[in-house]
Write a protein that holds these residues in place. Structure first.
Motif, PDB file in Angstrom:
ATOM      1  N   SER A  23       0.911  -1.183   0.009  1.00  0.00           N
ATOM      2  CA  SER A  23      -0.039   0.235   0.202  1.00  0.00           C
ATOM      3  C   SER A  23       0.750   1.250   0.125  1.00  0.00           C
ATOM      4  O   SER A  23       1.741   1.404   0.957  1.00  0.00           O
ATOM      5  N   ARG A  24       0.576   2.182  -0.844  1.00  0.00           N
ATOM      6  CA  ARG A  24       1.136   3.533  -0.939  1.00  0.00           C
ATOM      7  C   ARG A  24       0.949   4.437   0.247  1.00  0.00           C
ATOM      8  O   ARG A  24       1.896   5.128   0.607  1.00  0.00           O
ATOM      9  N   GLU A  25      -0.428   4.287   0.666  1.00  0.00           N
ATOM     10  CA  GLU A  25      -0.613   5.230   1.812  1.00  0.00           C
ATOM     11  C   GLU A  25      -0.121   4.866   3.230  1.00  0.00           C
ATOM     12  O   GLU A  25       0.245   5.721   4.141  1.00  0.00           O
ATOM     13  N   ASP A  26      -0.207   3.402   3.511  1.00  0.00           N
ATOM     14  CA  ASP A  26       0.314   3.235   4.649  1.00  0.00           C
ATOM     15  C   ASP A  26       1.931   2.496   4.704  1.00  0.00           C
ATOM     16  O   ASP A  26       2.452   1.917   5.768  1.00  0.00           O
ATOM     17  N   ARG A  27       2.096   2.373   3.625  1.00  0.00           N
ATOM     18  CA  ARG A  27       3.661   1.707   3.279  1.00  0.00           C
ATOM     19  C   ARG A  27       3.636   0.065   4.002  1.00  0.00           C
ATOM     20  O   ARG A  27       4.993  -0.204   4.354  1.00  0.00           O
ATOM     21  N   GLN A  28       2.620  -0.594   4.160  1.00  0.00           N
ATOM     22  CA  GLN A  28       2.714  -2.030   4.539  1.00  0.00           C
ATOM     23  C   GLN A  28       2.630  -2.973   3.188  1.00  0.00           C
ATOM     24  O   GLN A  28       1.867  -2.787   2.445  1.00  0.00           O
ATOM     25  N   THR A  29       3.451  -3.985   3.514  1.00  0.00           N
ATOM     26  CA  THR A  29       3.111  -5.253   2.406  1.00  0.00           C
ATOM     27  C   THR A  29       2.250  -6.160   3.415  1.00  0.00           C
ATOM     28  O   THR A  29       2.694  -6.474   4.223  1.00  0.00           O
ATOM     29  N   ARG A  30       1.298  -6.864   2.634  1.00  0.00           N
ATOM     30  CA  ARG A  30       0.409  -7.845   3.167  1.00  0.00           C
ATOM     31  C   ARG A  30       0.573  -9.105   2.360  1.00  0.00           C
ATOM     32  O   ARG A  30       0.340  -8.782   1.025  1.00  0.00           O
ATOM     33  N   LEU A  31       0.377 -10.234   2.893  1.00  0.00           N
ATOM     34  CA  LEU A  31       0.348 -11.435   2.109  1.00  0.00           C
ATOM     35  C   LEU A  31      -1.376 -11.705   1.805  1.00  0.00           C
ATOM     36  O   LEU A  31      -2.141 -11.465   2.924  1.00  0.00           O
ATOM     37  N   VAL A  32      -1.417 -12.070   0.773  1.00  0.00           N
ATOM     38  CA  VAL A  32      -3.079 -12.263   0.398  1.00  0.00           C
ATOM     39  C   VAL A  32      -3.475 -13.440  -0.273  1.00  0.00           C
ATOM     40  O   VAL A  32      -4.501 -13.866  -0.381  1.00  0.00           O
ATOM     41  N   SER A  33      -2.328 -14.453  -0.645  1.00  0.00           N
ATOM     42  CA  SER A  33      -2.800 -15.673  -1.221  1.00  0.00           C
ATOM     43  C   SER A  33      -2.490 -16.627   0.079  1.00  0.00           C
ATOM     44  O   SER A  33      -1.934 -16.346   1.070  1.00  0.00           O
ATOM     45  N   ALA A  34      -3.138 -17.738  -0.109  1.00  0.00           N
ATOM     46  CA  ALA A  34      -3.257 -18.808   0.884  1.00  0.00           C
ATOM     47  C   ALA A  34      -1.627 -19.615   0.854  1.00  0.00           C
ATOM     48  O   ALA A  34      -1.240 -19.977  -0.253  1.00  0.00           O
ATOM     49  N   PRO A  35      -1.158 -19.895   1.994  1.00  0.00           N
ATOM     50  CA  PRO A  35       0.064 -20.348   2.029  1.00  0.00           C
ATOM     51  C   PRO A  35       0.211 -21.789   1.835  1.00  0.00           C
ATOM     52  O   PRO A  35       1.353 -22.595   1.448  1.00  0.00           O
ATOM     53  N   LEU A  36      -0.843 -22.376   1.276  1.00  0.00           N
ATOM     54  CA  LEU A  36      -0.941 -23.891   0.903  1.00  0.00           C
ATOM     55  C   LEU A  36      -0.557 -24.129  -0.487  1.00  0.00           C
ATOM     56  O   LEU A  36      -0.074 -25.318  -0.809  1.00  0.00           O
ATOM     57  N   PHE A  37      -0.566 -23.069  -1.391  1.00  0.00           N
ATOM     58  CA  PHE A  37      -0.276 -23.360  -2.971  1.00  0.00           C
ATOM     59  C   PHE A  37       0.719 -22.331  -3.326  1.00  0.00           C
ATOM     60  O   PHE A  37       0.889 -21.299  -2.814  1.00  0.00           O
ATOM     61  N   ASN A  38       1.511 -22.768  -4.300  1.00  0.00           N
ATOM     62  CA  ASN A  38       2.542 -21.898  -5.190  1.00  0.00           C
ATOM     63  C   ASN A  38       1.636 -20.851  -5.887  1.00  0.00           C
ATOM     64  O   ASN A  38       0.723 -21.390  -6.659  1.00  0.00           O
TER      65      ASN A  38
END
Length: 279
Positions: A23-38
């Protein structure tokens, strides 16, 4: 679409690639995909409602002829994350019932004169309606986003990239990877119509592809040359001339950069800190 977000994929702590959003506004990086799959190759939809990506989730292994062992192939599918709870599923179930109509054949019950008057009034407001189009603003609800996954109705394959455009999704399929020889299948560029959910092959034998900003054209590299495809009539690709392109290069400068980059990789990532005693 609104320049407030960047999406990318990288190797995650669980050992596979995962999709992230910054996010450009809060400068945070977030994981959005499920960790079970590539998961990898993310791309926002034009309307900012979905995030398309590729993921390896089809497990139907082949059996090798010599070693009698399993090998995975054609395991990649196209998926999309609904960025909010309100984002509709563009590939959800449809109502196949026919709408009721009155005796005049008009489904909403209006007579033909009223319809004609309304059409005349609307035609005069075309310019205003175009100007009043809502500007796309991407809103993302990260709570439970990995569970809001949608499977795009494309059969799993060796899919190399996805480009969501207005009304259609472009994607490329390749052949399997072999040691010692090229794949026996050429790379093809396909288009899936979101409305009809029908796909078609646009061009084969390509090396790269990129869509224009307005989504009306795609440029592909084929046999060492560039070709422009108009998506409304893909059967007529036109070769792009590069005769007037000139590149100025300084080989000695490039060699210095290459040397430094290679050295940094060994310095930072070699598995033995002392590099076996080499300087």
């Amino acid at each position: 679409p609104d320049s407030r977000w960047i999406t990318f994929s990288r190797l995650a702590d669980h050992g596979m690639n995962a999709v992230y959003v910054w996010s450009r506004e809060d400068r945070q990086t977030r994981l959005v995909s499920a960790p079970l799959f590539n998961a990898y190759s993310p791309a926002f939809s034009v309307d900012g409602q979905h995030l398309f990506f590729l993921s390896d989730r089809q497990f139907a292994p082949q059996i090798g002829s010599f070693e009698w062992n399993y090998v995975a192939d054609r395991e990649t599918g196209i998926f999309a994350l609904a960025l909010t709870d309100e984002a509709a599923n563009p590939f959800g179930p449809r109502n196949d019932e026919v709408a009721a109509s009155d005796e005049s054949g008009d489904e909403d019950g209006k007579d033909s004169d009223e319809d004609g008057d309304d059409d005349d009034e609307e035609d005069g407001d075309d310019d205003e309606s175009e100007a009043a189009k809502e500007v796309v603003r991407v809103e993302i609800d990260f709570d439970g986003i990995a569970e809001r996954v949608i499977r795009v109705p494309v059969e799993a394959d060796n899919i190399a990239g996805v480009m969501p455009l207005d009304g259609q999704v472009l994607y490329a399929t390749t052949g399997p990877f072999y040691y010692g020889r090229e794949a026996d299948v050429q790379t093809k560029l396909h288009a899936l119509d979101v409305k009809t959910r029908e796909g078609k092959m646009l061009i084969d034998g390509i090396e790269q592809a990129v869509a224009s900003a307005d989504g009306k054209y795609v440029v592909v590299r084929k046999n060492g040359s560039l070709h422009r495809i108009e998506l409304s009539k893909p059967e007529e690709p036109k070769q792009i001339s590069t005769d007037n392109l000139i590149v100025y290069r300084a080989p000695a400068t490039e060699w210095t950069v290459v040397f430094d980059e290679v050295w940094r990789r060994f310095r930072d990532y070699f598995y033995v800190p002392n590099m076996h005693g080499y300087d």
